[in-house]
Design an enzyme around this catalytic site. Sequence first.
Site, PDB file in Angstrom:
ATOM      1  CB  SER A 281      97.958  68.839  77.428  1.00 51.60           C
ATOM      2  OG  SER A 281      98.667  69.417  78.510  1.00 51.60           O
TER       3      SER A 281
ATOM      4  CB  SER B 160      96.249  72.340  77.726  1.00 53.35           C
ATOM      5  OG  SER B 160      96.303  73.245  78.816  1.00 53.35           O
TER       6      SER B 160
ATOM      7  CE  LYS C  35      99.905  72.443  80.468  1.00 54.52           C
ATOM      8  NZ  LYS C  35      99.126  72.371  79.210  1.00 54.52           N
TER       9      LYS C  35
ATOM     10  CB  SER D 212      95.491  76.869  75.607  1.00 51.69           C
ATOM     11  OG  SER D 212      95.873  76.220  76.812  1.00 51.69           O
TER      12      SER D 212
END
Length: 304
Positions: free
Chosen positions: A269, A110, A165, A108
């Site tokens: 996100s 994010s 993250k 993704s």
Amino acid sequence: MNLQFILGNFALILFVAMVLTGIIWCLDVFYFARQRRVAADAALAAFDARNAKLTAEGIKVDNTSRQSIEAAILRQPTWIEYSGSFFPVIALVFILRSFLYEPFKIPSGSMVPTLMIGDLILVNKFTYGIRLPVLNQKVIDVNDPQRGDVMVFKYPEDMSQDYIKRVVGVPGDKITYANKRLSVNGKELAYAPLDDYLDDEKLVYHKQFTENLSEPPHRILNEPGKLTYNPDQVKNFPQHEACTYSAEQFTCVVPPGNYFMMGDNRDNSADSRYWGFVPNKNIVGKAFFVWMNFSSLKRIGSIH
């Protein structure tokens, strides 16, 4: 432990495959091979006795088949041969990805612009401590995650999913996110504007900044017009009481043994703003290198 978790847990599948092939390999080395040797010796003894009798009777014998008889009896069955061949390979892969480095693919956006969709990355499995495979239980402490680290972890709401993250809060930190600016322990981070970032997929521009959460500073993206966070998406996560939310900001005090995570693509996100803290037990490792992106070889390099 449900079927979806098992199918989604490659480490568990690899561990089971290693154990099964290892058991077969050990059984062959310490039992089946010896049984075949005994059977071959008996067959050769009978063969030699028969030939000796024929020779004594003056009959010429052919000894060329002796080796083929031995080879046929000593030959491993196909299932044992394949298991023995796969076992060292599976064991090596299991050890490498469990204790040293594990590859992941970014699914993704994010973490754009730091990580792009399709990036194939390597994650250091030992930098935050040695953990037992499958159980992910830490047995040896090495280092703790630091602010600014790009970390892979098990998604708290579904342990079969791996998320990536950036660590913005470590245990004890007071994290405030207001007007799309982070403050850590009451000190607002410094932001420097960069050229707008073009999203190649959506063909839209995002505001781009450097953020000095750690050294060196890293890049983040913001979308003008979007809220600091979406209140409708905030879940009732564990230790929710450590956070306070208002219309324009939120503040969280990171509980002991937990970490606060955010994506660099701040307005795109799903992170700790919505589903809460990441416990130490969920940590997988530190992302440190992009080793391939088939859409752009320029992506290869270290992660900041």
